[in-house]
Design a protein around this motif. Structure first.
Motif, mmCIF file in Angstrom:
data_model
loop_
_atom_site.group_PDB
_atom_site.id
_atom_site.type_symbol
_atom_site.label_atom_id
_atom_site.label_comp_id
_atom_site.label_asym_id
_atom_site.label_seq_id
_atom_site.Cartn_x
_atom_site.Cartn_y
_atom_site.Cartn_z
ATOM 1 N N LEU A 17 -31.411 15.860 22.185
ATOM 2 C CA LEU A 17 -31.666 14.627 21.847
ATOM 3 C C LEU A 17 -31.740 14.518 20.421
ATOM 4 C CD1 LEU A 17 -32.025 11.386 22.514
ATOM 5 C CD2 LEU A 17 -34.565 12.023 23.003
ATOM 6 N N LEU A 18 -32.869 15.315 19.896
ATOM 7 C CA LEU A 18 -33.098 15.411 18.541
ATOM 8 C C LEU A 18 -31.995 15.588 17.475
ATOM 9 C CD1 LEU A 18 -36.627 17.125 18.674
ATOM 10 C CD2 LEU A 18 -36.225 14.832 18.528
ATOM 11 N N ARG A 19 -31.114 16.420 17.970
ATOM 12 C CA ARG A 19 -29.896 16.802 17.049
ATOM 13 C C ARG A 19 -28.992 15.371 16.663
ATOM 14 N NH1 ARG A 19 -28.749 21.591 15.592
ATOM 15 N NH2 ARG A 19 -30.078 23.440 16.323
ATOM 16 N N LYS A 20 -29.246 14.435 17.693
ATOM 17 C CA LYS A 20 -28.471 13.144 17.555
ATOM 18 C C LYS A 20 -29.159 12.248 16.123
ATOM 19 C CE LYS A 20 -27.272 12.527 22.267
ATOM 20 N NZ LYS A 20 -27.375 11.710 23.400
ATOM 21 N N PHE A 21 -30.339 12.571 15.784
ATOM 22 C CA PHE A 21 -30.878 11.970 14.779
ATOM 23 C C PHE A 21 -31.048 12.692 13.392
ATOM 24 C CE2 PHE A 21 -32.611 10.251 18.844
ATOM 25 C CZ PHE A 21 -32.299 8.830 18.409
ATOM 26 N N ILE A 22 -30.165 13.925 13.307
ATOM 27 C CA ILE A 22 -30.125 14.581 12.246
ATOM 28 C C ILE A 22 -28.689 14.910 11.749
ATOM 29 C CG2 ILE A 22 -30.400 17.098 11.439
ATOM 30 C CD1 ILE A 22 -32.754 17.380 13.418
ATOM 31 N N ASN A 23 -28.404 14.594 10.701
ATOM 32 C CA ASN A 23 -27.137 14.798 10.117
ATOM 33 C C ASN A 23 -26.607 16.237 9.760
ATOM 34 O OD1 ASN A 23 -28.321 15.482 7.352
ATOM 35 N ND2 ASN A 23 -27.477 13.804 6.438
#
Length: 65
Positions: A17-23
């Protein structure tokens, strides 16, 4: 990108989930790009920072030249 955060477990262990908010460079995406409320964005930011400190997520992308 719209993600329903009310039903998901938002903590530092939920890496997918957190990787969706990291470029791709490893930076945290802005609120205007992710379209999440301020309350959720602060929780996401804190979770990403905790995951980085505990080495679940790298601080920046590894590049090989």
């Amino acid at each position: 990108m719209i993600v329903n955060l009310k039903k998901t477990n938002l903590n530092y262990k939920n890496i997918l989930l957190l990787r969706k908010f990291i470029n791709p460079e490893g930076k945290i995406l802005a609120r205007r790009l992710t379209q999440v409320p301020l309350k959720h964005h602060k929780q996401i930011t804190n979770a990403i920072k905790n995951a980085r400190i505990l080495s679940f997520i790298p601080f920046k992308r590894m590049t090989f030249y």
